[in-house]
Design a protein around this motif. Structure first.
Motif, short mmCIF file in Angstrom:
data_model
loop_
_atom_site.label_atom_id
_atom_site.label_comp_id
_atom_site.label_asym_id
_atom_site.label_seq_id
_atom_site.Cartn_x
_atom_site.Cartn_y
_atom_site.Cartn_z
N LYS A 18 0.97 -1.25 0.21
CA LYS A 18 -0.03 0.60 0.30
C LYS A 18 1.27 1.33 -0.20
N ILE A 19 1.89 0.97 0.46
CA ILE A 19 2.51 2.18 0.88
C ILE A 19 3.73 2.18 -0.70
N ALA A 20 4.25 1.82 -1.23
CA ALA A 20 4.93 1.99 -2.20
C ALA A 20 3.76 2.00 -3.40
N ALA A 21 2.00 1.74 -3.10
CA ALA A 21 1.50 1.97 -4.14
C ALA A 21 1.28 4.09 -4.45
N LEU A 22 0.69 3.98 -2.90
CA LEU A 22 1.17 5.51 -2.61
C LEU A 22 2.53 6.39 -3.09
N TRP A 23 3.67 5.64 -2.58
CA TRP A 23 4.17 6.69 -3.30
C TRP A 23 4.77 6.39 -5.07
N THR A 24 3.89 5.84 -5.28
CA THR A 24 4.35 5.67 -6.58
C THR A 24 3.41 7.02 -7.79
N SER A 25 2.12 6.79 -6.15
CA SER A 25 0.83 7.81 -7.41
C SER A 25 1.60 9.22 -7.20
N LEU A 26 2.66 9.48 -5.86
CA LEU A 26 2.86 10.14 -5.65
C LEU A 26 3.50 10.42 -6.68
N MET A 27 4.79 10.24 -7.13
CA MET A 27 5.25 10.46 -8.06
C MET A 27 4.98 10.96 -9.54
N PHE A 28 3.94 9.98 -9.58
CA PHE A 28 3.55 10.35 -11.26
C PHE A 28 2.61 12.07 -10.62
N ILE A 29 1.94 12.43 -9.68
CA ILE A 29 1.55 13.19 -9.85
C ILE A 29 2.43 14.40 -9.82
N ILE A 30 3.51 14.08 -9.03
CA ILE A 30 4.79 15.00 -9.23
C ILE A 30 4.98 15.76 -9.89
N ALA A 31 5.06 14.45 -11.07
CA ALA A 31 5.75 14.66 -12.41
C ALA A 31 4.98 15.37 -13.41
N PHE A 32 3.67 14.94 -13.44
CA PHE A 32 2.76 15.59 -14.31
C PHE A 32 2.52 17.17 -13.64
N VAL A 33 2.34 17.30 -12.45
CA VAL A 33 2.12 18.60 -12.58
C VAL A 33 2.94 19.82 -12.85
#
Length: 136
Positions: A18-33
């Protein structure tokens, strides 16, 4: 519980995943913003002039920016491989520091997409902290 009900239940997901998936989601949002920022005329003008916010784009800035992105990228893997105690504290500390830096980056920002992305990023980091805190 019936066999049908049991068969339709999803198996529990380990908190590390779950934590790894949250970090992954965070990275996508950081990148796209950040990618979307480069569609803004004010950002493009500043970048062409060698500036990002109050920073000059130089070797130091690019190294620091790279390190800033490397850390949460590595957290995806570290969340899965660190021993429990190190996993808990690493996730709590890194997520808290990143939440503060993301909130700091919002100072003076007027674009709503940026605030929305930052809000979601901070919420994801708070969930990471919560899961890490409760990690067995």
């Amino acid at each position: 519980m019936t066999d049908t009900a049991r068969a339709t239940m999803a198996p529990p997901i380990d908190v590390r995943f779950k934590i790894a998936a949250l970090w992954t989601s965070l990275m996508f949002i950081i990148a796209f913003v950040d990618i979307f920022a480069h569609l803004r005329a004010d950002v493009v003008t500043d970048v062409l002039a060698g500036k990002v916010a109050v920073f000059t784009v130089d070797q130091t800035f690019l190294i620091m920016t790279t390190i800033y992105v490397i850390i949460p990228s590595l957290m995806i893997s570290l969340s899965l491989i660190l021993p429990p105690r190190a996993n808990r504290w690493t996730n709590i500390i890194v997520a808290a520091v990143y939440a503060l830096t993301i909130l700091g980056s919002c100072i003076g920002e007027v674009w709503i997409y940026y605030w929305l992305g930052s809000l979601i990023e901070v919420l994801l980091l708070m969930v990471i902290i919560r899961y890490a805190w409760k990690m067995p």
